[in-house]
Design an enzyme around this catalytic site. Structure first.
Site, short mmCIF file in Angstrom:
data_model
loop_
_atom_site.label_atom_id
_atom_site.label_comp_id
_atom_site.label_asym_id
_atom_site.label_seq_id
_atom_site.Cartn_x
_atom_site.Cartn_y
_atom_site.Cartn_z
N TYR A 59 -10.08 -0.80 -0.79
CA TYR A 59 -8.88 -0.23 -1.40
C TYR A 59 -9.10 1.24 -1.75
O TYR A 59 -8.30 2.11 -1.40
CB TYR A 59 -8.54 -1.03 -2.66
CG TYR A 59 -7.18 -0.73 -3.22
CD1 TYR A 59 -6.08 -1.52 -2.89
CD2 TYR A 59 -6.97 0.35 -4.08
CE1 TYR A 59 -4.82 -1.25 -3.40
CE2 TYR A 59 -5.72 0.62 -4.59
CZ TYR A 59 -4.65 -0.18 -4.25
OH TYR A 59 -3.41 0.10 -4.75
N HIS A 117 0.82 -1.22 0.00
CA HIS A 117 0.00 0.00 0.00
C HIS A 117 0.85 1.28 0.00
O HIS A 117 0.42 2.30 0.53
CB HIS A 117 -0.99 0.01 1.18
CG HIS A 117 -2.15 -0.92 0.95
ND1 HIS A 117 -3.24 -0.57 0.21
CD2 HIS A 117 -2.35 -2.20 1.35
CE1 HIS A 117 -4.09 -1.59 0.17
NE2 HIS A 117 -3.56 -2.60 0.85
N ASP A 122 1.70 -3.99 -9.32
CA ASP A 122 1.38 -5.32 -9.87
C ASP A 122 1.73 -5.40 -11.35
O ASP A 122 2.34 -6.35 -11.81
CB ASP A 122 -0.11 -5.62 -9.68
CG ASP A 122 -0.53 -5.55 -8.23
OD1 ASP A 122 0.36 -5.49 -7.36
OD2 ASP A 122 -1.75 -5.54 -7.97
#
Ligand code: GLA
Length: 385
Positions: A220, A36, A170
């Site tokens: 999120y 995060h 990612d």
């Protein structure tokens, strides 16, 4: 892997009565540390793994495109003569989200794909699909896009068609992965360095809690809003600060009252996690795996207590792991709310570890764990027969 590519190529042939022009492999990822913080101007330490999405593609010869998701036994057809817009089915959006910004440069194509990356488990199966689709289109239509552009296209798809305001980690890891190396990525500049993933007597084991992170999207996006709001408050008192990277814990403490309890916890986590990644890189370089493990476990504590993206199952797995002396670090990995934990432990203790957590998890939650010992692999690439 060859079973996967053969399956996809064969299915393409059966479906479209022709050989695919290209077959692409696009990997999932792990992240050693730096959770995060990719959307908070931090650093992350991910690596691509030997679990892949395989995609086969060729031109269709018309403006009509057919997408086939072998694992779901579903297909979807769209036409470039009509607007490319998000649809109900999420798997389609991963691909349409990449297609839409490139539309003017494309012609009709057919695509078949299948995956060995478990879905919704924090291993970035969606980024692998997005980046694989971007790579496939780039190759088929000679678009000349750079690797960085491919990763950004994947991230953009997630923002616009999927609805998760994700960072770049990612997609970057999926595209830029390098065999036996972890990536240290500066999420502000996208500068990156490779570090040998040499873990000596230690190894990484993933435990899939099998809790699907269905709350991930809302959770999120809420976290993103919270940290943005927090940064605004911090900047009000410290105008010299631009990003969380410039912040110290002392400054966060100084504005604690103005932040309120929730934002204080969120901001503290971010600042501490950014500094943990720096320490982790140093530990990795010095082969100091005990320290690396301690940092990973500290990340979990922060993700659970302050960032509040864990769940009972993940906390249980991490606590169980930490009770085994040969385990030096354990934490939830990825966005959270379910998915996998990543564990750093002595190679010699792997079977003992697996048995103990397996039995305890089954007894507590009635769920059979999936356990993965992954290898660190090459990023998105063309498969040559
Ligand atoms: C998800 C997102 C990433 C990153 C992680 C948490 O995987 O897609 O961008 O923010 O969560 O580190």
């Amino acid at each position: 892997m060859s079973a996967l590519t053969e399956k996809v190529q064969k299915a393409y042939q059966v479906e479209f009565q022709q050989e695919p022009a290209y077959t692409i492999l696009s990997p999932g990822r792990i992240n050693i540390i730096g959770e995060h913080v990719d959307y908070n101007d931090g650093f992350v330490l991910p690596a691509a793994i030997n679990k892949y999405v395989c995609l086969a593609i060729a031109e269709s010869g018309s403006s009509v495109c057919t997408l086939v998701a072998l694992d779901l036994n579903k297909s979807f057809t769209f036409d470039f003569n009509k607007e490319v817009a998000p649809v109900e089915e999420m798997w389609v959006n991963y691909i349409l989200g990449v297609v839409a910004p490139l539309e003017k440069q494309l012609k009709g194509f057919n695509l078949v794909f299948s995956s060995t990356i478990p879905m919704g488990s924090g291993l970035s199966s969606s980024a692998a699909v997005e980046c694989g689709a971007a790579f496939a289109l780039n190759t088929l239509f000679n678009l000349g896009l750079s690797k960085e552009q491919l990763a950004k296209l994947g991230q953009q798809a997630e923002h616009t068609f999927v609805g998760v305001k994700c960072g770049i980690m990612d997609q970057f890891a999926s595209v830029f992965g390098k065999q036996n190396h972890v990536l240290k990525l500066d999420c502000t500049t996208l500068a990156y360095e490779y570090y040998p993933a040499n873990l000596g007597d230690y190894c990484l084991v993933l435990l899939n809690s099998k809790v699907k992170h269905t709350h991930l999207t809302s959770g999120y996006n809420t976290r993103r809003e919270e940290v943005e709001a927090g940064l605004k408050i911090i900047k009000n008192s410290f105008p010299e600060i631009n990003t969380y990277r410039d912040c110290t814990m002392e400054q966060i403490v100084a504005v604690k009252d103005r932040l309120g309890e929730t934002l204080y916890k969120r901001c503290s986590f971010v600042v501490q996690e950014i500094s943990r990644v720096g320490e982790a890189v140093e530990a990795l370089t010095n082969n100091d795996f005990e320290t690396l493990g301690k940092l990973m476990s500290a990340t979990h504590e922060g993700l659970s207590a302050d960032y509040e993206v864990s769940c009972d199952e993940l906390d249980f797995l991490v606590n169980k792991a930490k009770n085994i002396p040969e385990v030096v670090g354990a934490r939830l990995m990825g966005g959270g709310f379910g998915g996998c934990t990543i564990n750093l432990l002595k190679r010699s203790a792997v079977s003992k570890f697996e048995n103990e957590v397996q039995v305890a998890y089954k007894a507590r939650f009635g769920i059979d764990l999936d356990i993965y010992k992954v290898d660190i692999s090459e990023g998105t690439h063309l498969f040559h027969k």
